[in-house]
Design a protein around this motif. Sequence first.
Motif, PDB file in Angstrom:
ATOM      1  N   ALA A 126       0.829  -1.209   0.000  1.00  0.00           N
ATOM      2  CA  ALA A 126       0.000   0.000   0.000  1.00  0.00           C
ATOM      3  C   ALA A 126       0.864   1.261   0.000  1.00  0.00           C
ATOM      4  N   ILE A 127       1.968   1.232   0.722  1.00  0.00           N
ATOM      5  CA  ILE A 127       2.882   2.378   0.753  1.00  0.00           C
ATOM      6  C   ILE A 127       3.506   2.587  -0.630  1.00  0.00           C
ATOM      7  N   THR A 128       3.956   1.492  -1.237  1.00  0.00           N
ATOM      8  CA  THR A 128       4.536   1.575  -2.584  1.00  0.00           C
ATOM      9  C   THR A 128       3.506   2.086  -3.581  1.00  0.00           C
ATOM     10  N   PHE A 129       2.299   1.578  -3.491  1.00  0.00           N
ATOM     11  CA  PHE A 129       1.216   2.016  -4.374  1.00  0.00           C
ATOM     12  C   PHE A 129       0.982   3.523  -4.224  1.00  0.00           C
ATOM     13  N   GLU A 130       0.878   3.991  -2.990  1.00  0.00           N
ATOM     14  CA  GLU A 130       0.636   5.420  -2.761  1.00  0.00           C
ATOM     15  C   GLU A 130       1.760   6.255  -3.371  1.00  0.00           C
ATOM     16  N   GLN A 131       2.994   5.808  -3.259  1.00  0.00           N
ATOM     17  CA  GLN A 131       4.128   6.541  -3.807  1.00  0.00           C
ATOM     18  C   GLN A 131       4.098   6.594  -5.329  1.00  0.00           C
ATOM     19  N   GLN A 132       3.460   5.623  -5.958  1.00  0.00           N
ATOM     20  CA  GLN A 132       3.440   5.552  -7.420  1.00  0.00           C
ATOM     21  C   GLN A 132       2.168   6.116  -8.046  1.00  0.00           C
ATOM     22  N   LEU A 133       1.246   6.609  -7.240  1.00  0.00           N
ATOM     23  CA  LEU A 133       0.035   7.207  -7.802  1.00  0.00           C
ATOM     24  C   LEU A 133       0.395   8.363  -8.727  1.00  0.00           C
ATOM     25  N   THR A 134      -0.323   8.483  -9.839  1.00  0.00           N
ATOM     26  CA  THR A 134      -0.087   9.614 -10.732  1.00  0.00           C
ATOM     27  C   THR A 134      -0.609  10.884 -10.071  1.00  0.00           C
ATOM     28  N   ALA A 135      -0.171  12.016 -10.577  1.00  0.00           N
ATOM     29  CA  ALA A 135      -0.542  13.311 -10.005  1.00  0.00           C
ATOM     30  C   ALA A 135      -2.058  13.493  -9.950  1.00  0.00           C
ATOM     31  N   ASP A 136      -2.778  12.973 -10.929  1.00  0.00           N
ATOM     32  CA  ASP A 136      -4.241  13.102 -10.942  1.00  0.00           C
ATOM     33  C   ASP A 136      -4.901  12.352  -9.786  1.00  0.00           C
ATOM     34  N   PHE A 137      -4.315  11.233  -9.397  1.00  0.00           N
ATOM     35  CA  PHE A 137      -4.944  10.379  -8.389  1.00  0.00           C
ATOM     36  C   PHE A 137      -4.416  10.594  -6.976  1.00  0.00           C
ATOM     37  N   LYS A 138      -3.232  11.182  -6.829  1.00  0.00           N
ATOM     38  CA  LYS A 138      -2.652  11.387  -5.495  1.00  0.00           C
ATOM     39  C   LYS A 138      -3.615  12.090  -4.530  1.00  0.00           C
ATOM     40  N   PRO A 139      -4.257  13.176  -4.940  1.00  0.00           N
ATOM     41  CA  PRO A 139      -5.133  13.871  -3.988  1.00  0.00           C
ATOM     42  C   PRO A 139      -6.394  13.069  -3.607  1.00  0.00           C
ATOM     43  N   MET A 140      -6.730  12.058  -4.370  1.00  0.00           N
ATOM     44  CA  MET A 140      -7.929  11.262  -4.087  1.00  0.00           C
ATOM     45  C   MET A 140      -7.678  10.207  -3.017  1.00  0.00           C
ATOM     46  N   PHE A 141      -6.426   9.781  -2.871  1.00  0.00           N
ATOM     47  CA  PHE A 141      -6.121   8.689  -1.953  1.00  0.00           C
ATOM     48  C   PHE A 141      -6.142   9.161  -0.513  1.00  0.00           C
ATOM     49  N   ARG A 142      -6.826   8.392   0.318  1.00  0.00           N
ATOM     50  CA  ARG A 142      -6.858   8.654   1.760  1.00  0.00           C
ATOM     51  C   ARG A 142      -6.240   7.471   2.476  1.00  0.00           C
ATOM     52  N   ARG A 143      -5.355   7.763   3.386  1.00  0.00           N
ATOM     53  CA  ARG A 143      -4.781   6.681   4.194  1.00  0.00           C
ATOM     54  C   ARG A 143      -5.852   6.140   5.135  1.00  0.00           C
ATOM     55  N   PRO A 144      -5.768   4.843   5.433  1.00  0.00           N
ATOM     56  CA  PRO A 144      -6.732   4.251   6.370  1.00  0.00           C
ATOM     57  C   PRO A 144      -6.616   4.920   7.734  1.00  0.00           C
ATOM     58  N   SER A 145      -7.757   5.135   8.362  1.00  0.00           N
ATOM     59  CA  SER A 145      -7.739   5.805   9.670  1.00  0.00           C
ATOM     60  C   SER A 145      -8.950   5.384  10.484  1.00  0.00           C
ATOM     61  N   ALA A 146      -8.990   5.909  11.663  1.00  0.00           N
ATOM     62  CA  ALA A 146     -10.126   5.642  12.558  1.00  0.00           C
ATOM     63  C   ALA A 146     -11.426   6.179  11.967  1.00  0.00           C
ATOM     64  N   ALA A 147     -11.334   7.087  11.010  1.00  0.00           N
ATOM     65  CA  ALA A 147     -12.541   7.623  10.363  1.00  0.00           C
ATOM     66  C   ALA A 147     -13.349   6.521   9.690  1.00  0.00           C
ATOM     67  N   HIS A 148     -12.696   5.430   9.342  1.00  0.00           N
ATOM     68  CA  HIS A 148     -13.399   4.333   8.684  1.00  0.00           C
ATOM     69  C   HIS A 148     -14.239   3.530   9.656  1.00  0.00           C
ATOM     70  N   GLN A 149     -14.114   3.807  10.940  1.00  0.00           N
ATOM     71  CA  GLN A 149     -14.897   3.089  11.947  1.00  0.00           C
ATOM     72  C   GLN A 149     -16.393   3.261  11.746  1.00  0.00           C
ATOM     73  N   THR A 150     -16.781   4.389  11.185  1.00  0.00           N
ATOM     74  CA  THR A 150     -18.210   4.657  11.014  1.00  0.00           C
ATOM     75  C   THR A 150     -18.762   4.011   9.750  1.00  0.00           C
ATOM     76  N   LYS A 151     -17.880   3.599   8.848  1.00  0.00           N
ATOM     77  CA  LYS A 151     -18.323   3.000   7.590  1.00  0.00           C
ATOM     78  C   LYS A 151     -18.792   1.581   7.827  1.00  0.00           C
ATOM     79  N   LYS A 152     -19.927   1.268   7.299  1.00  0.00           N
ATOM     80  CA  LYS A 152     -20.466  -0.094   7.362  1.00  0.00           C
ATOM     81  C   LYS A 152     -20.281  -0.726   6.003  1.00  0.00           C
ATOM     82  N   ASP A 153     -19.816  -1.977   5.989  1.00  0.00           N
ATOM     83  CA  ASP A 153     -19.582  -2.674   4.729  1.00  0.00           C
ATOM     84  C   ASP A 153     -20.871  -3.229   4.173  1.00  0.00           C
TER      85      ASP A 153
END
Length: 153
Positions: A126-153
């Motif tokens: 995931a770290i390698t992937f984030e480093q290789q994101l193109t400029a268009d996609f870099k701002p879209m990526f969010r690192r996993p965080s406690a904010a995902h606790q509210t998301k239901k699958d």
Amino acid sequence: MPKPTIATDEEILGEHLPYELWMLRETHEKLGSALTDQVLCNALIESFCLHARLLLEFFEKKKSKHAKDYTGGSYKAAHLGSLTKTERDKLNTQIAHITGYRTIDPSQKIGPALRLKLLTALQREAITFEQQLTADFKPMFRRPSAAHQTKKD
């Protein structure tokens, strides 16, 4: 019945992928605690393994949207080569399938050592992937965080 919508790149990079990474990490952490409820333990193992399978498919271009779509087409998994075919097969034969390849031998199941190996490899990927994101996609990526606790699958 309405036709299902297709997730946008923003949803995949900002919600779905971070959610999978978060759930992988959190289920692994919970499995490290002293669990006395076997049903809960089994559910956590199954959840961990399903999230691992989804992430392997994403990083290795197995299904639908994948890492190459966001890295200019040149992405190649860098940290998943240490996972053997036998270890990968366990995810497919032990989880979510009733096959003749399932085992009752605890030493052949997906245990703590393999779960740690999967977690480590996928987090590094995931770290390698984030480093290789193109400029268009870099701002879209969010690192996993406690904010995902509210998301239901």
